[in-house]
Write a protein that holds these residues in place. Structure first.
Motif, PDB file in Angstrom:
ATOM      1  N   ASP A 112       0.891  -1.265   0.040  1.00 50.21           N
ATOM      2  CA  ASP A 112       0.056  -0.071  -0.020  1.00 50.21           C
ATOM      3  C   ASP A 112       0.743   1.191  -0.067  1.00 50.21           C
ATOM      4  O   ASP A 112       0.584   2.133  -0.652  1.00 50.21           O
ATOM      5  CB  ASP A 112      -1.040   0.153   1.190  1.00 50.21           C
ATOM      6  CG  ASP A 112      -2.070  -1.033   1.100  1.00 50.21           C
ATOM      7  OD1 ASP A 112      -2.365  -1.338  -0.087  1.00 50.21           O
ATOM      8  OD2 ASP A 112      -2.744  -1.212   2.076  1.00 50.21           O
ATOM      9  N   ARG A 113       1.995   1.126   0.995  1.00 51.75           N
ATOM     10  CA  ARG A 113       2.986   2.451   0.898  1.00 51.75           C
ATOM     11  C   ARG A 113       3.578   2.412  -0.488  1.00 51.75           C
ATOM     12  O   ARG A 113       3.496   3.741  -0.921  1.00 51.75           O
ATOM     13  CB  ARG A 113       3.833   2.184   2.135  1.00 51.75           C
ATOM     14  CG  ARG A 113       4.757   3.314   1.931  1.00 51.75           C
ATOM     15  CD  ARG A 113       5.758   3.113   3.315  1.00 51.75           C
ATOM     16  NE  ARG A 113       6.664   2.207   3.327  1.00 51.75           N
ATOM     17  CZ  ARG A 113       6.532   1.033   4.046  1.00 51.75           C
ATOM     18  NH1 ARG A 113       5.774   0.699   5.046  1.00 51.75           N
ATOM     19  NH2 ARG A 113       7.578  -0.065   3.835  1.00 51.75           N
ATOM     20  N   GLU A 154       2.458   1.651  -3.468  1.00 54.62           N
ATOM     21  CA  GLU A 154       1.425   2.150  -4.571  1.00 54.62           C
ATOM     22  C   GLU A 154       1.130   3.542  -4.184  1.00 54.62           C
ATOM     23  O   GLU A 154       1.020   4.242  -5.306  1.00 54.62           O
ATOM     24  CB  GLU A 154       0.154   1.337  -4.155  1.00 54.62           C
ATOM     25  CG  GLU A 154       0.530  -0.216  -4.755  1.00 54.62           C
ATOM     26  CD  GLU A 154      -0.797  -1.094  -4.728  1.00 54.62           C
ATOM     27  OE1 GLU A 154      -1.901  -0.521  -4.524  1.00 54.62           O
ATOM     28  OE2 GLU A 154      -0.828  -2.173  -4.785  1.00 54.62           O
ATOM     29  N   ALA A 155       0.915   4.012  -2.974  1.00 55.43           N
ATOM     30  CA  ALA A 155       0.609   5.403  -2.856  1.00 55.43           C
ATOM     31  C   ALA A 155       1.928   6.357  -3.293  1.00 55.43           C
ATOM     32  O   ALA A 155       1.237   7.442  -3.944  1.00 55.43           O
ATOM     33  CB  ALA A 155       0.236   5.590  -1.436  1.00 55.43           C
ATOM     34  N   LYS A 156       2.790   6.195  -2.906  1.00 56.89           N
ATOM     35  CA  LYS A 156       3.990   6.827  -3.466  1.00 56.89           C
ATOM     36  C   LYS A 156       4.086   6.749  -4.872  1.00 56.89           C
ATOM     37  O   LYS A 156       4.636   7.603  -5.632  1.00 56.89           O
ATOM     38  CB  LYS A 156       5.362   6.198  -2.753  1.00 56.89           C
ATOM     39  CG  LYS A 156       5.472   6.738  -1.225  1.00 56.89           C
ATOM     40  CD  LYS A 156       5.253   8.146  -1.020  1.00 56.89           C
ATOM     41  CE  LYS A 156       5.387   8.330   0.443  1.00 56.89           C
ATOM     42  NZ  LYS A 156       4.957   9.763   1.067  1.00 56.89           N
ATOM     43  N   ARG A 188       1.565   6.368  -7.285  1.00 55.72           N
ATOM     44  CA  ARG A 188       0.654   7.288  -7.688  1.00 55.72           C
ATOM     45  C   ARG A 188       0.968   8.821  -7.675  1.00 55.72           C
ATOM     46  O   ARG A 188       0.705   9.519  -8.425  1.00 55.72           O
ATOM     47  CB  ARG A 188      -0.765   7.041  -6.878  1.00 55.72           C
ATOM     48  CG  ARG A 188      -1.058   5.588  -7.327  1.00 55.72           C
ATOM     49  CD  ARG A 188      -2.617   5.447  -6.971  1.00 55.72           C
ATOM     50  NE  ARG A 188      -3.164   4.106  -7.447  1.00 55.72           N
ATOM     51  CZ  ARG A 188      -3.100   2.894  -6.911  1.00 55.72           C
ATOM     52  NH1 ARG A 188      -2.416   3.013  -5.436  1.00 55.72           N
ATOM     53  NH2 ARG A 188      -3.449   1.908  -7.437  1.00 55.72           N
ATOM     54  N   ASP A 189       1.663   9.213  -6.482  1.00 53.17           N
ATOM     55  CA  ASP A 189       2.193  10.658  -6.614  1.00 53.17           C
ATOM     56  C   ASP A 189       3.293  10.866  -7.571  1.00 53.17           C
ATOM     57  O   ASP A 189       3.202  12.323  -7.965  1.00 53.17           O
ATOM     58  CB  ASP A 189       2.841  10.965  -5.122  1.00 53.17           C
ATOM     59  CG  ASP A 189       1.748  10.695  -3.961  1.00 53.17           C
ATOM     60  OD1 ASP A 189       0.485  10.933  -4.182  1.00 53.17           O
ATOM     61  OD2 ASP A 189       2.161  10.341  -2.657  1.00 53.17           O
TER      62      ASP A 189
END
Length: 298
Positions: A265-266, A268-270, A272-273
């Motif tokens: 999750d971590r 993927e979030a970065k 996407r940023d």
């Protein structure tokens, strides 16, 4: 969503601009009877067809993924660009035909000043609009819009060459130069059509993202995969504005599913940023699957 709506608006506006420019260039040809200006007007017909195809493709590419196309409709724009390339080549063949007959039966164009002025005005419109299309196409990662802009720039180069050549025709009285100019325009158009098709085929073949984007992706994974051991088999591809990333993430064998999921999750979030319009697939593996290659977790 704002960029997407703007893309549709620009595609629709491009059709209007294409019709206006076609009208002006057709008028210039009608006033002069120049084979070179006829070829220029014929290329503008391709511009209009290009704008129609781009508009349809852009609207289709916006459709959400469904059961029949679970990865979405993003590649519709590449098909559009291929069609545009084929249309450009067809236009070039038609122009070569007219140039051939014009060379065999040369005639000096009439009403030179009026025709040149009208064609020059149409060219100014194309220069301005081509820049708008290319800038937005790159920003929105829209192959159809960018291909439309590049084709317009080719049209501009062709028209400038035609205008300079027609001035020489009037100054020298060498009527066959008009047909020669038309043939040169056709060759330039053929090269443009090949370029559009080549770039589009790359997209249809799942071309990887540019090297600088690949570097960014690898750095993001390395910095944000704390708790994992390594990431390998990293693959990327582009489909229209969408970027797809998939890789294997190796974690300690005793790590819980929940902890491994948190790491994913971590990451993927970065990602996407760092990368716009991205879809990510991560395959988690135990440490005995490590290849001791790929990305070392920092």
């Amino acid at each position: 969503m704002a960029i997407t709506n703007k893309t549709v608006t620009i595609a629709a506006t491009s059709l209007v601009v294409g019709l206006v420019v076609l009208g002006l260039k057709t008028l210039a040809w009608w006033l002069t009877g120049s084979v070179a200006l006829y070829s220029d007007a014929l290329e503008s017909i391709v511009n209009v067809v290009t704008a129609v195809v781009a508009l349809v493709a852009v609207r289709l590419a916006q459709r959400p993924a469904d059961a029949s196309l679970p990865y979405g409709y993003h590649k519709a724009e590449y098909f559009s660009a291929v069609i545009v390339g084929v249309m450009i080549i067809v236009a070039a063949i038609l122009i070569l035909r007219e140039a051939y007959f014009g060379f065999l039966s040369p005639e000096l164009p009439e009403a030179p000043l009026e025709g040149l002025a009208i064609s020059a005005g149409a060219t100014v419109i194309n220069v301005i609009w081509a820049q708008v299309l290319i800038r937005h196409g790159r920003k929105a990662r829209s192959p159809a819009i960018e291909a439309d802009g590049k084709h317009l720039l080719t049209d501009v180069v062709s028209t400038v060459g035609v205008l300079v050549g027609l001035v020489l025709v009037f100054l020298t009285g060498f009527a066959q130069l008009d047909a020669i100019l038309a043939a040169l325009v056709a060759v330039n158009i053929l090269w443009s059509g090949w370029g559009v098709i080549r770039d589009s085929v790359g997209g249809l073949m799942d071309v990887a993202v540019p090297p600088d984007t690949q570097k960014t992706i690898r750095e993001v994974i390395s910095v944000n995969a704390e708790g994992a051991l390594e990431a390998h088999d990293i693959r990327t591809r582009q489909a229209g504005k969408m970027t797809f990333i998939d890789f294997h993430l190796v974690v300690p064998g005793a790590m819980s599913v929940d902890a491994a999921h948190t790491i994913c999750d971590r990451i993927e979030a970065k990602l996407r940023d760092a990368v716009d319009d991205v879809q990510i697939t991560i395959h988690v593996e135990p440490e005995e699957k490590a290849k001791h290659a790929g990305i070392v977790v920092l």
